[in-house]
Design a protein around this motif. Sequence first.
Motif, PDB file in Angstrom:
ATOM      1  N   TYR A  91       0.806  -1.218   0.000  1.00 33.09           N
ATOM      2  CA  TYR A  91       0.000   0.000   0.000  1.00 33.09           C
ATOM      3  C   TYR A  91       0.841   1.271   0.000  1.00 33.09           C
ATOM      4  O   TYR A  91       0.301   2.375  -0.118  1.00 33.09           O
ATOM      5  CB  TYR A  91      -0.892   0.034   1.254  1.00 33.09           C
ATOM      6  N   CYS A  92       2.157   1.155   0.137  1.00 34.76           N
ATOM      7  CA  CYS A  92       2.984   2.307   0.499  1.00 34.76           C
ATOM      8  C   CYS A  92       3.729   2.903  -0.690  1.00 34.76           C
ATOM      9  O   CYS A  92       4.374   2.183  -1.462  1.00 34.76           O
ATOM     10  CB  CYS A  92       3.982   1.905   1.581  1.00 34.76           C
ATOM     11  N   ILE A  93       3.678   4.221  -0.788  1.00 38.54           N
ATOM     12  CA  ILE A  93       4.330   4.942  -1.878  1.00 38.54           C
ATOM     13  C   ILE A  93       5.692   5.501  -1.466  1.00 38.54           C
ATOM     14  O   ILE A  93       6.429   6.044  -2.282  1.00 38.54           O
ATOM     15  CB  ILE A  93       3.407   6.085  -2.358  1.00 38.54           C
ATOM     16  N   VAL A  94       6.053   5.348  -0.179  1.00 39.74           N
ATOM     17  CA  VAL A  94       7.287   5.961   0.328  1.00 39.74           C
ATOM     18  C   VAL A  94       8.542   5.510  -0.427  1.00 39.74           C
ATOM     19  O   VAL A  94       9.398   6.341  -0.753  1.00 39.74           O
ATOM     20  CB  VAL A  94       7.425   5.719   1.846  1.00 39.74           C
ATOM     21  N   PRO A  95       8.726   4.212  -0.738  1.00 30.33           N
ATOM     22  CA  PRO A  95       9.933   3.839  -1.491  1.00 30.33           C
ATOM     23  C   PRO A  95      10.030   4.542  -2.846  1.00 30.33           C
ATOM     24  O   PRO A  95      11.133   4.835  -3.314  1.00 30.33           O
ATOM     25  CB  PRO A  95       9.781   2.320  -1.663  1.00 30.33           C
ATOM     26  N   LEU A  96       8.893   4.820  -3.473  1.00 26.63           N
ATOM     27  CA  LEU A  96       8.909   5.553  -4.728  1.00 26.63           C
ATOM     28  C   LEU A  96       9.297   7.013  -4.508  1.00 26.63           C
ATOM     29  O   LEU A  96       9.951   7.633  -5.347  1.00 26.63           O
ATOM     30  CB  LEU A  96       7.528   5.492  -5.398  1.00 26.63           C
ATOM     31  N   ALA A  97       8.895   7.556  -3.363  1.00 28.03           N
ATOM     32  CA  ALA A  97       9.145   8.970  -3.081  1.00 28.03           C
ATOM     33  C   ALA A  97      10.550   9.217  -2.559  1.00 28.03           C
ATOM     34  O   ALA A  97      11.131  10.272  -2.818  1.00 28.03           O
ATOM     35  CB  ALA A  97       8.122   9.484  -2.067  1.00 28.03           C
ATOM     36  N   ARG A  98      11.122   8.247  -1.822  1.00 26.51           N
ATOM     37  CA  ARG A  98      12.392   8.500  -1.151  1.00 26.51           C
ATOM     38  C   ARG A  98      13.500   7.521  -1.504  1.00 26.51           C
ATOM     39  O   ARG A  98      14.621   7.677  -1.028  1.00 26.51           O
ATOM     40  CB  ARG A  98      12.180   8.507   0.366  1.00 26.51           C
ATOM     41  N   GLY A  99      13.212   6.520  -2.305  1.00 26.24           N
ATOM     42  CA  GLY A  99      14.257   5.593  -2.709  1.00 26.24           C
ATOM     43  C   GLY A  99      14.592   4.572  -1.644  1.00 26.24           C
ATOM     44  O   GLY A  99      13.895   4.432  -0.642  1.00 26.24           O
ATOM     45  N   GLY A 100      15.690   3.835  -1.873  1.00 31.60           N
ATOM     46  CA  GLY A 100      16.105   2.779  -0.962  1.00 31.60           C
ATOM     47  C   GLY A 100      16.700   3.305   0.326  1.00 31.60           C
ATOM     48  O   GLY A 100      17.016   4.486   0.459  1.00 31.60           O
ATOM     49  N   SER A 101      16.873   2.396   1.275  1.00 31.02           N
ATOM     50  CA  SER A 101      17.374   2.770   2.595  1.00 31.02           C
ATOM     51  C   SER A 101      18.813   3.259   2.520  1.00 31.02           C
ATOM     52  O   SER A 101      19.673   2.620   1.904  1.00 31.02           O
ATOM     53  CB  SER A 101      17.290   1.568   3.540  1.00 31.02           C
ATOM     54  N   ARG A 102      19.088   4.403   3.172  1.00 31.46           N
ATOM     55  CA  ARG A 102      20.424   4.988   3.223  1.00 31.46           C
ATOM     56  C   ARG A 102      20.680   5.490   4.638  1.00 31.46           C
ATOM     57  O   ARG A 102      19.886   6.276   5.170  1.00 31.46           O
ATOM     58  CB  ARG A 102      20.553   6.151   2.223  1.00 31.46           C
ATOM     59  N   SER A 103      21.759   5.038   5.238  1.00 32.45           N
ATOM     60  CA  SER A 103      22.084   5.415   6.609  1.00 32.45           C
ATOM     61  C   SER A 103      23.063   6.581   6.636  1.00 32.45           C
ATOM     62  O   SER A 103      23.980   6.653   5.817  1.00 32.45           O
ATOM     63  CB  SER A 103      22.714   4.226   7.357  1.00 32.45           C
ATOM     64  N   VAL A 104      22.878   7.486   7.586  1.00 34.60           N
ATOM     65  CA  VAL A 104      23.870   8.526   7.841  1.00 34.60           C
ATOM     66  C   VAL A 104      25.049   7.853   8.536  1.00 34.60           C
ATOM     67  O   VAL A 104      24.851   7.087   9.491  1.00 34.60           O
ATOM     68  CB  VAL A 104      23.287   9.638   8.737  1.00 34.60           C
ATOM     69  N   PRO A 105      26.284   8.066   8.081  1.00 30.34           N
ATOM     70  CA  PRO A 105      27.441   7.417   8.705  1.00 30.34           C
ATOM     71  C   PRO A 105      27.467   7.609  10.217  1.00 30.34           C
ATOM     72  O   PRO A 105      27.100   8.675  10.729  1.00 30.34           O
ATOM     73  CB  PRO A 105      28.629   8.097   8.033  1.00 30.34           C
ATOM     74  N   ARG A 106      27.904   6.572  10.908  1.00 30.51           N
ATOM     75  CA  ARG A 106      27.901   6.580  12.371  1.00 30.51           C
ATOM     76  C   ARG A 106      28.604   7.802  12.943  1.00 30.51           C
ATOM     77  O   ARG A 106      28.096   8.453  13.863  1.00 30.51           O
ATOM     78  CB  ARG A 106      28.576   5.301  12.881  1.00 30.51           C
ATOM     79  N   ASP A 107      29.785   8.130  12.438  1.00 32.45           N
ATOM     80  CA  ASP A 107      30.548   9.246  12.991  1.00 32.45           C
ATOM     81  C   ASP A 107      29.788  10.561  12.847  1.00 32.45           C
ATOM     82  O   ASP A 107      29.858  11.425  13.730  1.00 32.45           O
ATOM     83  CB  ASP A 107      31.914   9.355  12.316  1.00 32.45           C
ATOM     84  N   GLU A 108      29.050  10.721  11.743  1.00 30.68           N
ATOM     85  CA  GLU A 108      28.264  11.942  11.554  1.00 30.68           C
ATOM     86  C   GLU A 108      27.123  12.008  12.557  1.00 30.68           C
ATOM     87  O   GLU A 108      26.818  13.071  13.114  1.00 30.68           O
ATOM     88  CB  GLU A 108      27.719  12.009  10.133  1.00 30.68           C
TER      89      GLU A 108
END
Length: 423
Positions: free
Chosen positions: A146-163
């Motif tokens: 039911y979800c459109i979020v992957p289309l709107a924001r793309g695949g999962s991306r993490s902010v680097p730990r140190d940041e």
Amino acid sequence: MRIAFTTLGCKINQYETDTMRKAAALEGNDIVPFESEADVYIINTCSVTAKSDYQCRQTIRAAVHRREGAKIIVTGCYAETRPQEVRSIPGVSLVLGNGEKANIARYVSDPGHVEMARTSGDHDSPRARTRGVLKIQDGCDSRCSYCIVPLARGGSRSVPRDEVVEQFVQAVDAGCPEVVLSGIHIGRYGSDLEPRISLTGLVTDLLARRKHARIRLSSIEPHEITNEMIDLTGRGLCRHFHVPLQSGDDAVLRSMNRQYTAAFYRKLVETIAHKVPGVAIGADVMVGFPGEDENSFLNTFKMIQELPLTHLHVFSYSPRPGTAAAMMKGQVPNSIKKTRNEELRDLGLKKNLEFRKRFKGSVLNVVLEESSRAIEGEGSGLTDNYIRVTVSGVKRGDFRREVHVVINEVRESEVLGSAVVSN
């Protein structure tokens, strides 16, 4: 220039609007309220439901009519997934994808072209305020039907730990008493990093650096809550989980492409409640998903009734173009969705009142929020287990601090308490 911002949707949108606002201010622009006259209006949109799209259109049109000749810049998930629809609204100057939010200052000064990037690199530090939102992740790899979020924001991306650590320390050093770790799918944090790190590992790192600040998690998927994370709760990590349920019926969960069963969810919530006394556990619930018959809904209602859930976010299914569920048979009439929605909302309010009443006479820690409208001697804030309290006996220096509060009265619409000792 005078620039006005407004945000629709989730905490990530709120965080990204804060980042855009800060970038615009650093360029020498005046940031003004969205309801006032401005030279540029920037609208950060949501598209999670059809109602969200409607609210976005209404907000855009209101901005267009607020000041003739003003630039209207629309960004966010509605702009990302339905750009032509947004461009068709008379008065819109520019449509930007989520990936271009980081470059908003450039577009404000030179809105001559549109670029629909799919990634975002805006990892600025949270504002030093009562509850700092720290974005640790963006995008989603799940494929809920039911979800459109992957289309709107793309695949999962993490902010680097140190940041993340650096931004967290900056917020704590600036006096922020609570930091909310937020993202679209935070349970996937670190799966794309090298070396890999889990969300639990990140939280452990941050707890060692928190000083007097507390950490709160935003929404997290059921199968991504670890025993180690539960064990950290109450020791600097707020006693508050928001765990999407969506449905208590296994057939509906399978059609939704959710990665757990009703029995798994039930056991998880009961385990959290048993291990963490006083914990608040919220849930998202969807009514009217295609194929949800009366028995399916009753399974959901009964499950919620029996579980120690403390608050509900209930919303009705609406077809989103480009999702699998939009093409499914068994679409539920709006009248039935409305009735089921109201029944679950009433149940959620009842359970929340019962939860809050448990704490009458108790002493809870409340982080008092800054407010220009704060009355001398009175303030408002949140406990670590997500109870909003109106507090009397407040001193001016107590704002943006954690205060011990005795709970005097619990009403349907509010909880009243009095400050006893400041930490």
